[in-house]
Design a protein around this motif. Structure first.
Motif, PDB file in Angstrom:
ATOM      1  N   GLU A  82      -0.571  38.297  78.870  1.00  0.00           N
ATOM      2  CA  GLU A  82       0.373  37.516  78.064  1.00  0.00           C
ATOM      3  C   GLU A  82       0.296  36.021  78.361  1.00  0.00           C
ATOM      4  O   GLU A  82       0.391  35.210  77.463  1.00  0.00           O
ATOM      5  N   GLN A 107     -11.328  30.540  72.626  1.00  0.00           N
ATOM      6  CA  GLN A 107     -10.593  31.460  73.492  1.00  0.00           C
ATOM      7  C   GLN A 107     -10.922  31.171  74.954  1.00  0.00           C
ATOM      8  O   GLN A 107     -12.081  31.065  75.341  1.00  0.00           O
ATOM      9  N   GLN A 124      -6.543  35.749  76.975  1.00  0.00           N
ATOM     10  CA  GLN A 124      -5.181  35.730  76.438  1.00  0.00           C
ATOM     11  C   GLN A 124      -5.022  36.904  75.469  1.00  0.00           C
ATOM     12  O   GLN A 124      -5.885  37.130  74.621  1.00  0.00           O
ATOM     13  N   ARG A 125      -3.924  37.658  75.601  1.00  0.00           N
ATOM     14  CA  ARG A 125      -3.658  38.757  74.670  1.00  0.00           C
ATOM     15  C   ARG A 125      -3.469  38.180  73.270  1.00  0.00           C
ATOM     16  O   ARG A 125      -2.859  37.143  73.094  1.00  0.00           O
ATOM     17  N   GLN A 126      -4.027  38.867  72.287  1.00  0.00           N
ATOM     18  CA  GLN A 126      -3.913  38.405  70.905  1.00  0.00           C
ATOM     19  C   GLN A 126      -3.756  39.595  69.972  1.00  0.00           C
ATOM     20  O   GLN A 126      -3.987  40.730  70.341  1.00  0.00           O
ATOM     21  N   THR A 127      -3.342  39.297  68.778  1.00  0.00           N
ATOM     22  CA  THR A 127      -3.206  40.324  67.743  1.00  0.00           C
ATOM     23  C   THR A 127      -4.273  40.081  66.681  1.00  0.00           C
ATOM     24  O   THR A 127      -4.475  38.950  66.245  1.00  0.00           O
ATOM     25  N   TRP A 128      -4.965  41.140  66.293  1.00  0.00           N
ATOM     26  CA  TRP A 128      -5.992  41.021  65.259  1.00  0.00           C
ATOM     27  C   TRP A 128      -5.472  41.513  63.945  1.00  0.00           C
ATOM     28  O   TRP A 128      -4.714  42.379  63.795  1.00  0.00           O
TER      29      TRP A 128
END
Length: 128
Positions: A82, A107, A124-128
């Motif tokens: 996070e 990134q 880093q956590r990410q949303t696709w």
């Protein structure tokens, strides 16, 4: 907890040492089975499944095709966190840095090698 689509299981010479190492990095280790003679451990990160560790001798016995495969792997694993900056700052003194923080395609990435030769890339956590 829902099982992942792919569940990595890493062969390690000392399951407890691997769990201790990853717990210092913020993971939680759980028994993999109810069998006290089985040293399979499940590692969670932020409460979610991350991977498993299993004593290399047991893993080779379970899958004899792996009998001559050395501990460590050609390839790497990615750990999405996070707060990239805070996590890297916290673990940097605890790990063997393989490649320091860099930015690739926008990134941020940080790579370390664990005590058994596995390479882990932090991102880093990410949303696709």
């Amino acid at each position: 907890m829902k099982s992942p689509v792919i569940a990595p299981c890493l062969g390690v010479p000392d399951t407890q040492a691997a769990c201790d190492y990853y717990e210092r990095l913020g993971f939680t280790a759980l028994p993999g089975t109810d069998d006290s003679d089985d040293d399979l451990r499940i590692l969670l990160f932020d409460g979610a499944f991350a991977f498993m560790v299993y004593r290399d001798q047991h893993l080779r016995g379970w899958l004899p095709v792996l009998k001559d495969t050395p501990v460590g792997a050609f390839g790497m694993f990615y750990l999405a966190v996070e707060d990239f900056e805070a996590y890297v700052e916290r673990i940097r003194p605890l790990v063997s840095v393989t490649k320091d923080v860099l930015t690739h395609h926008g990134q941020k990435l940080f790579y370390f090698t664990d005590l058994n030769g596995y390479v882990v890339g932090v991102t880093q956590r990410q949303t696709w």
